[in-house]
Design a protein around this motif. Sequence first.
Motif, PDB file in Angstrom:
ATOM      1  N   ARG A 195       0.839  -1.195   0.000  1.00  0.00           N
ATOM      2  CA  ARG A 195       0.000   0.000   0.000  1.00  0.00           C
ATOM      3  C   ARG A 195       0.880   1.252   0.000  1.00  0.00           C
ATOM      4  O   ARG A 195       0.855   2.051   0.939  1.00  0.00           O
ATOM      5  CB  ARG A 195      -0.927   0.005   1.235  1.00  0.00           C
ATOM      6  CG  ARG A 195      -1.878  -1.169   1.319  1.00  0.00           C
ATOM      7  CD  ARG A 195      -2.948  -1.100   0.246  1.00  0.00           C
ATOM      8  NE  ARG A 195      -3.907  -2.195   0.375  1.00  0.00           N
ATOM      9  CZ  ARG A 195      -3.861  -3.327  -0.306  1.00  0.00           C
ATOM     10  NH1 ARG A 195      -2.884  -3.517  -1.204  1.00  0.00           N
ATOM     11  NH2 ARG A 195      -4.754  -4.265  -0.137  1.00  0.00           N
ATOM     12  N   PRO A 196       1.692   1.440  -1.033  1.00  0.00           N
ATOM     13  CA  PRO A 196       2.546   2.635  -1.075  1.00  0.00           C
ATOM     14  C   PRO A 196       1.739   3.898  -1.290  1.00  0.00           C
ATOM     15  O   PRO A 196       0.583   3.853  -1.759  1.00  0.00           O
ATOM     16  CB  PRO A 196       3.460   2.359  -2.275  1.00  0.00           C
ATOM     17  CG  PRO A 196       2.654   1.456  -3.157  1.00  0.00           C
ATOM     18  CD  PRO A 196       1.844   0.599  -2.231  1.00  0.00           C
ATOM     19  N   ALA A 197       2.341   5.028  -0.962  1.00  0.00           N
ATOM     20  CA  ALA A 197       1.705   6.319  -1.254  1.00  0.00           C
ATOM     21  C   ALA A 197       1.543   6.452  -2.763  1.00  0.00           C
ATOM     22  O   ALA A 197       2.280   5.846  -3.544  1.00  0.00           O
ATOM     23  CB  ALA A 197       2.564   7.457  -0.701  1.00  0.00           C
ATOM     24  N   LEU A 198       0.589   7.261  -3.181  1.00  0.00           N
ATOM     25  CA  LEU A 198       0.245   7.326  -4.599  1.00  0.00           C
ATOM     26  C   LEU A 198       1.424   7.669  -5.516  1.00  0.00           C
ATOM     27  O   LEU A 198       1.608   7.014  -6.537  1.00  0.00           O
ATOM     28  CB  LEU A 198      -0.903   8.312  -4.817  1.00  0.00           C
ATOM     29  CG  LEU A 198      -2.299   7.819  -4.432  1.00  0.00           C
ATOM     30  CD1 LEU A 198      -3.345   8.849  -4.830  1.00  0.00           C
ATOM     31  CD2 LEU A 198      -2.610   6.478  -5.091  1.00  0.00           C
ATOM     32  N   GLU A 200       4.576   7.093  -5.132  1.00  0.00           N
ATOM     33  CA  GLU A 200       5.450   5.924  -5.192  1.00  0.00           C
ATOM     34  C   GLU A 200       4.785   4.779  -5.946  1.00  0.00           C
ATOM     35  O   GLU A 200       5.425   4.078  -6.753  1.00  0.00           O
ATOM     36  CB  GLU A 200       5.807   5.482  -3.775  1.00  0.00           C
ATOM     37  CG  GLU A 200       6.756   4.284  -3.723  1.00  0.00           C
ATOM     38  CD  GLU A 200       7.029   3.821  -2.307  1.00  0.00           C
ATOM     39  OE1 GLU A 200       7.626   2.739  -2.156  1.00  0.00           O
ATOM     40  OE2 GLU A 200       6.617   4.526  -1.355  1.00  0.00           O
ATOM     41  N   GLN A 243       0.275  14.799  -3.942  1.00  0.00           N
ATOM     42  CA  GLN A 243       0.666  14.423  -2.601  1.00  0.00           C
ATOM     43  C   GLN A 243       0.383  12.955  -2.350  1.00  0.00           C
ATOM     44  O   GLN A 243      -0.264  12.299  -3.129  1.00  0.00           O
ATOM     45  CB  GLN A 243      -0.066  15.276  -1.548  1.00  0.00           C
ATOM     46  CG  GLN A 243      -1.576  15.225  -1.657  1.00  0.00           C
ATOM     47  CD  GLN A 243      -2.091  16.411  -2.394  1.00  0.00           C
ATOM     48  OE1 GLN A 243      -1.678  16.639  -3.514  1.00  0.00           O
ATOM     49  NE2 GLN A 243      -2.980  17.159  -1.788  1.00  0.00           N
ATOM     50  N   ALA A 244       0.875  12.466  -1.227  1.00  0.00           N
ATOM     51  CA  ALA A 244       0.735  11.045  -0.904  1.00  0.00           C
ATOM     52  C   ALA A 244      -0.707  10.683  -0.717  1.00  0.00           C
ATOM     53  O   ALA A 244      -1.557  11.512  -0.406  1.00  0.00           O
ATOM     54  CB  ALA A 244       1.512  10.732   0.370  1.00  0.00           C
ATOM     55  N   HIS A 245      -0.949   9.385  -0.900  1.00  0.00           N
ATOM     56  CA  HIS A 245      -2.298   8.853  -0.789  1.00  0.00           C
ATOM     57  C   HIS A 245      -2.916   9.150   0.556  1.00  0.00           C
ATOM     58  O   HIS A 245      -4.106   9.441   0.668  1.00  0.00           O
ATOM     59  CB  HIS A 245      -2.213   7.335  -1.000  1.00  0.00           C
ATOM     60  CG  HIS A 245      -3.539   6.654  -1.003  1.00  0.00           C
ATOM     61  ND1 HIS A 245      -3.956   5.832  -0.007  1.00  0.00           N
ATOM     62  CD2 HIS A 245      -4.531   6.677  -1.912  1.00  0.00           C
ATOM     63  CE1 HIS A 245      -5.156   5.346  -0.286  1.00  0.00           C
ATOM     64  NE2 HIS A 245      -5.516   5.850  -1.433  1.00  0.00           N
ATOM     65  N   ALA A 246      -2.115   9.110   1.603  1.00  0.00           N
ATOM     66  CA  ALA A 246      -2.658   9.327   2.939  1.00  0.00           C
ATOM     67  C   ALA A 246      -3.131  10.749   3.142  1.00  0.00           C
ATOM     68  O   ALA A 246      -3.871  11.033   4.076  1.00  0.00           O
ATOM     69  CB  ALA A 246      -1.588   9.000   3.984  1.00  0.00           C
ATOM     70  N   GLN A 247      -2.734  11.662   2.245  1.00  0.00           N
ATOM     71  CA  GLN A 247      -3.123  13.047   2.402  1.00  0.00           C
ATOM     72  C   GLN A 247      -4.428  13.370   1.703  1.00  0.00           C
ATOM     73  O   GLN A 247      -4.890  14.491   1.758  1.00  0.00           O
ATOM     74  CB  GLN A 247      -2.022  13.964   1.855  1.00  0.00           C
ATOM     75  CG  GLN A 247      -0.723  13.861   2.660  1.00  0.00           C
ATOM     76  CD  GLN A 247       0.377  14.652   2.021  1.00  0.00           C
ATOM     77  OE1 GLN A 247       0.462  14.739   0.801  1.00  0.00           O
ATOM     78  NE2 GLN A 247       1.227  15.250   2.834  1.00  0.00           N
TER      79      GLN A 247
END
Length: 476
Positions: A195-198, A200, A243-247
Amino acid sequence: MLITGENGKNPEPGTALLLAAAPAGKGRLIDAASVLPALAAVPADILAGTAGAASATVIELADPLDPQTVLTRIRAAAAAPGPLHLYLAGQLHVDRKQRLLHMALARTAPATLRYTGLPWHWLAGEIKARRPGSTTVVLDLVADAEAWRQVTGGHIGLGDGTRVYGRIAPASGRRRVAAPVHLKAVAGIWRSGARPALPELHGQAAAQAAAENGPDGALLFGVTTAGPAHTHAPHAQQAPHAQAHAQAPQTQAHIPGHTPAPLPVAVPVPGQVAVPAAADDAAPPRASGAEPAVPAEPAAVAPRAPGAEPPQAPAAGFAPGTQPPRSDPHPAILAAARAGRHAEAAAAAAARENEALRLHGPGSVQVLHWLEVRADLARLAQHPARSCELWMTAADVRLGRQQTADDPDVEAAVDRAHHQWEQIRDAARARRLAPALVALRRRVPGRQRGALRLLQRRLEQLHEERPGTLPAAPTR
């Protein structure tokens, strides 16, 4: 297809729309739909970008036929106030007249692109209206020569508030059908449990795609991780807000029970003008004491907005709706259909619908009228599944305009959809349309007693039949 997962603890749901489409035959540049099984194996909350959410809605459009139907689905997904993820696999072309970018659908051909392709600005308009930062678009597209010039010239913009990832590749000159390698790589990474950030994630997918495809000069979006993909993509660019998926904002709303709108069977009602049906549309006699059923396809009923004056007698077989001020196009369209030139008639009606869309906007009475004309043309062309889909869309649009379930025009649309569904002989196609029709029939029971019961009984019979076959509906 609609998938809803409800196995998480986060109460905020997510929405994802998967659109994979390409023309059949030699016009196909990419086998777009081949990626859907891989994406379907990914958990719904991961596709929707809300891992751990209480629920996630996935809307899948596999080789759709009608741009207006696709727009309806996109609009419904875009209406959700929270995060939305769009996955697009297919091919891009430019129409010959207006030089506008379109995404090809299943029946798109160069001569009919304006009427059978999805205009890119329709998609962009729905996305740009959303709250900035709440939308993520993943592209895996192939562009022909003219479309590639527009793409590399910056005409693919989806708004500064939209995160864009993926790739657009120029069409191969070797008439090789491409594969959606980027989306397949994304699905493979997710299915492995990673589950990498988007940024990546898409960097890894781009590298895998480059390794599999070789140098193809693809334009990359949102890839921030250096790797082999950049070696083969000289035009690589950074998408805004990568930005990263978590954001990603976690406020997306669930679309409960969202299914394709059902299609209508018209029932003449007081105050509306009906055109006499053709002889081959007449209903067969129903045995005395037989169960009440939805009537056979009646004459076309003139659509009108709620509270509008009753329409004047329509020209040559089609409901007039809102007549254009210039010469009436309905007689020529009907004449083409009656002469067997069904593609010509459908293209002419689609052109009028697109014109109405530009002049009056989506959901207008004018657009709705031409949508219903196309549904009736599909009936005349003996394409009941297509007619059913269009009538269901018309019913859905009417309900979206706040017309009530007992409105005569809404009831007529649902009745026509029901009737056309009963004419479908492809069991698999009938099964695909049935859930939407059942849901619509529950919402709009109509004036025919036992219509929902008859539909459910017919559906049970359909599931009992041998795959691929469907007997004729019972004699009424």
